[in-house]
Design a protein around this motif. Sequence first.
Motif, mmCIF file in Angstrom:
data_model
loop_
_atom_site.group_PDB
_atom_site.id
_atom_site.type_symbol
_atom_site.label_atom_id
_atom_site.label_comp_id
_atom_site.label_asym_id
_atom_site.label_seq_id
_atom_site.Cartn_x
_atom_site.Cartn_y
_atom_site.Cartn_z
ATOM 1 N N ALA A 59 21.351 -20.519 40.211
ATOM 2 C CA ALA A 59 19.890 -20.511 40.207
ATOM 3 C C ALA A 59 19.307 -21.817 40.720
ATOM 4 O O ALA A 59 18.444 -21.825 41.601
ATOM 5 C CB ALA A 59 19.373 -20.212 38.795
ATOM 6 N N PHE A 60 19.785 -22.934 40.173
ATOM 7 C CA PHE A 60 19.180 -24.190 40.605
ATOM 8 C C PHE A 60 19.612 -24.568 42.009
ATOM 9 O O PHE A 60 18.838 -25.166 42.766
ATOM 10 C CB PHE A 60 19.502 -25.322 39.636
ATOM 11 C CG PHE A 60 18.603 -26.502 39.863
ATOM 12 C CD1 PHE A 60 17.295 -26.484 39.406
ATOM 13 C CD2 PHE A 60 19.035 -27.599 40.589
ATOM 14 C CE1 PHE A 60 16.439 -27.550 39.658
ATOM 15 C CE2 PHE A 60 18.186 -28.670 40.837
ATOM 16 C CZ PHE A 60 16.888 -28.644 40.364
ATOM 17 N N THR A 61 20.829 -24.195 42.400
ATOM 18 C CA THR A 61 21.261 -24.448 43.782
ATOM 19 C C THR A 61 20.318 -23.744 44.749
ATOM 20 O O THR A 61 19.887 -24.320 45.759
ATOM 21 C CB THR A 61 22.693 -23.944 43.996
ATOM 22 O OG1 THR A 61 23.572 -24.626 43.099
ATOM 23 C CG2 THR A 61 23.145 -24.190 45.426
ATOM 24 N N ASN A 62 19.976 -22.492 44.437
ATOM 25 C CA ASN A 62 19.051 -21.741 45.287
ATOM 26 C C ASN A 62 17.638 -22.297 45.204
ATOM 27 O O ASN A 62 16.915 -22.373 46.207
ATOM 28 C CB ASN A 62 19.039 -20.268 44.879
ATOM 29 C CG ASN A 62 20.324 -19.554 45.262
ATOM 30 O OD1 ASN A 62 21.139 -20.090 46.001
ATOM 31 N ND2 ASN A 62 20.517 -18.351 44.754
ATOM 32 N N ALA A 63 17.230 -22.695 43.993
ATOM 33 C CA ALA A 63 15.859 -23.175 43.801
ATOM 34 C C ALA A 63 15.584 -24.431 44.616
ATOM 35 O O ALA A 63 14.455 -24.656 45.064
ATOM 36 C CB ALA A 63 15.608 -23.443 42.319
#
Length: 214
Positions: A59-63
Amino acid sequence: MAKTKRFGFALPAVLGVLALTSLACATVWRMQWVNQQLLNVQSQLIRNQQIAEGVLSLAFTNAQTRAFLPTNALERDKLQLRLGSAMCQAGICAPKTLVNLNAEQWRNLLDQSQPVSMADLPSSKISAFYWVEVWLNTNVSELVSSPLLNTTPTGSATPSPFIYRITVLVQDASSNPASELSKPRPNSLVMQAIWSRATETAPTGQWHSWKLLV
């Protein structure tokens, strides 16, 4: 005559024993069925939890690739204005006040979430969504039930102004949501975790806590 009476008393006794035996067999079968259902539910929850843990990292990698993920306090203020009355947009959130939503309330915010690509999930019957809340680092003690976390990096690196609370929803369409042996929505799991960057611009960081929401 006496022999006939003995047979007359014996028949009800035999029928009673047979009835008790049948009842015992039915009870054993029922217990085995219940145990099997509980094992199935437990196995499903473990699998969905493992998927949720994978999505948390993803999630945070994509965010970080999103244009409107704030990088400083001013950009966070602008995001709050952009969101208006909404809590999130496409999975990026900048709440003005801390609200601890339960699992059902997060499910009701699916239209403000970011769906996870099917290519990143183990099955076409699994769907997942996430929300990344962007909080000022000073809010950390409010986000977790522990003493103030030390998110200041060592050395001369600049600390990140933010800490992030990430919520993941995993839904399994292959399971039976109507099981009488499990909690509501056994095919759905909501996990939440706290994450902070190692430095102001570092793509890596530290997980501080996680929990399952009900």
